[in-house]
Design a protein around this motif. Structure first.
Motif, PDB file in Angstrom:
ATOM      1  N   LYS A  87       0.266  -1.293  -0.226  1.00  0.00           N
ATOM      2  CA  LYS A  87      -0.021   0.025  -0.122  1.00  0.00           C
ATOM      3  C   LYS A  87       0.597   1.190   0.328  1.00  0.00           C
ATOM      4  N   ILE A  88       1.825   0.965   0.658  1.00  0.00           N
ATOM      5  CA  ILE A  88       2.978   2.279   1.083  1.00  0.00           C
ATOM      6  C   ILE A  88       3.974   2.008  -0.032  1.00  0.00           C
ATOM      7  N   ASN A  89       4.380   1.157  -0.772  1.00  0.00           N
ATOM      8  CA  ASN A  89       5.709   0.741  -2.041  1.00  0.00           C
ATOM      9  C   ASN A  89       4.213   0.467  -2.711  1.00  0.00           C
ATOM     10  N   PRO A  90       3.970   0.214  -4.411  1.00  0.00           N
ATOM     11  CA  PRO A  90       3.375  -0.844  -4.512  1.00  0.00           C
ATOM     12  C   PRO A  90       4.056  -1.385  -5.445  1.00  0.00           C
ATOM     13  N   ASN A  91       5.616  -0.507  -5.886  1.00  0.00           N
ATOM     14  CA  ASN A  91       6.997  -1.624  -6.867  1.00  0.00           C
ATOM     15  C   ASN A  91       7.327  -2.496  -6.292  1.00  0.00           C
ATOM     16  N   ILE A  92       7.140  -3.022  -5.148  1.00  0.00           N
ATOM     17  CA  ILE A  92       8.047  -3.788  -4.338  1.00  0.00           C
ATOM     18  C   ILE A  92       7.466  -5.780  -4.431  1.00  0.00           C
ATOM     19  N   GLN A  93       8.187  -5.928  -5.016  1.00  0.00           N
ATOM     20  CA  GLN A  93       8.041  -7.269  -6.156  1.00  0.00           C
ATOM     21  C   GLN A  93       7.840  -8.669  -4.852  1.00  0.00           C
ATOM     22  N   VAL A  94       6.578  -9.025  -4.507  1.00  0.00           N
ATOM     23  CA  VAL A  94       6.279 -10.243  -3.662  1.00  0.00           C
ATOM     24  C   VAL A  94       6.217 -11.224  -4.162  1.00  0.00           C
ATOM     25  N   LYS A  95       7.187 -12.026  -3.712  1.00  0.00           N
ATOM     26  CA  LYS A  95       7.225 -14.042  -4.026  1.00  0.00           C
ATOM     27  C   LYS A  95       7.400 -14.665  -3.230  1.00  0.00           C
ATOM     28  N   VAL A  96       6.251 -14.208  -2.717  1.00  0.00           N
ATOM     29  CA  VAL A  96       5.900 -15.025  -1.242  1.00  0.00           C
ATOM     30  C   VAL A  96       4.752 -16.062  -1.885  1.00  0.00           C
TER      31      VAL A  96
END
Length: 132
Positions: free
Chosen positions: A123-132
């Motif tokens: 929500k704060i940094n939409p550029n984060i790549q999440v590989k969860v």
């Protein structure tokens, strides 16, 4: 928003048996200096066990484990991925996530609610790549 650390039963059992057993063993030794050192060690690990959590504010991720505290700018977070790395970290479980930030920074943490945690960061940094 605060997220508590997931705690593996076997890690808790290992730590508390070793340190608690050592403390009980020193009580019977009658050597007050050793008893004091073991008591302080027991209190230190209790502080870490019960004081490991993660706080997301408007711009900062605060990683807290006992007396230790790290602040990470959420806008500098690049990736979040699952890991089972046994490296020393602010995680009380091997179900961990690795957060890479800045150029070379990374930390390993183990929030109980990984999906909610990553959603709050995104929500704060939409550029984060999440590989969860």
């Amino acid at each position: 928003m605060r997220f508590n650390s997931k705690k593996d039963f076997w890690i808790g059992l290992l730590v508390w048996l070793v340190i608690g057993g050592g403390f009980i063993g020193t009580i019977f030794s009658g050597q007050w200096a050793i008893i004091l050192v073991m008591l302080l060690t027991l209190l230190f690990f209790a502080w870490i066990w019960f004081g490991t959590y993660y706080v997301i504010t408007n711009e900062i991720l605060i990683v807290r484990t006992g007396p230790f505290k790290w602040s990470i700018k959420i806008k500098e977070i690049k990736t979040i991925k699952k890991t089972r790395s046994p490296l020393s970290s602010a995680a009380l479980s091997l179900d961990r996530i690795e957060i890479k930030y800045s150029k070379y920074g990374y930390t390993l943490i183990s929030p109980i609610e990984v999906e909610a945690f990553t959603e709050e960061l995104k929500k704060i940094n939409p550029n984060i790549q999440v590989k969860v």
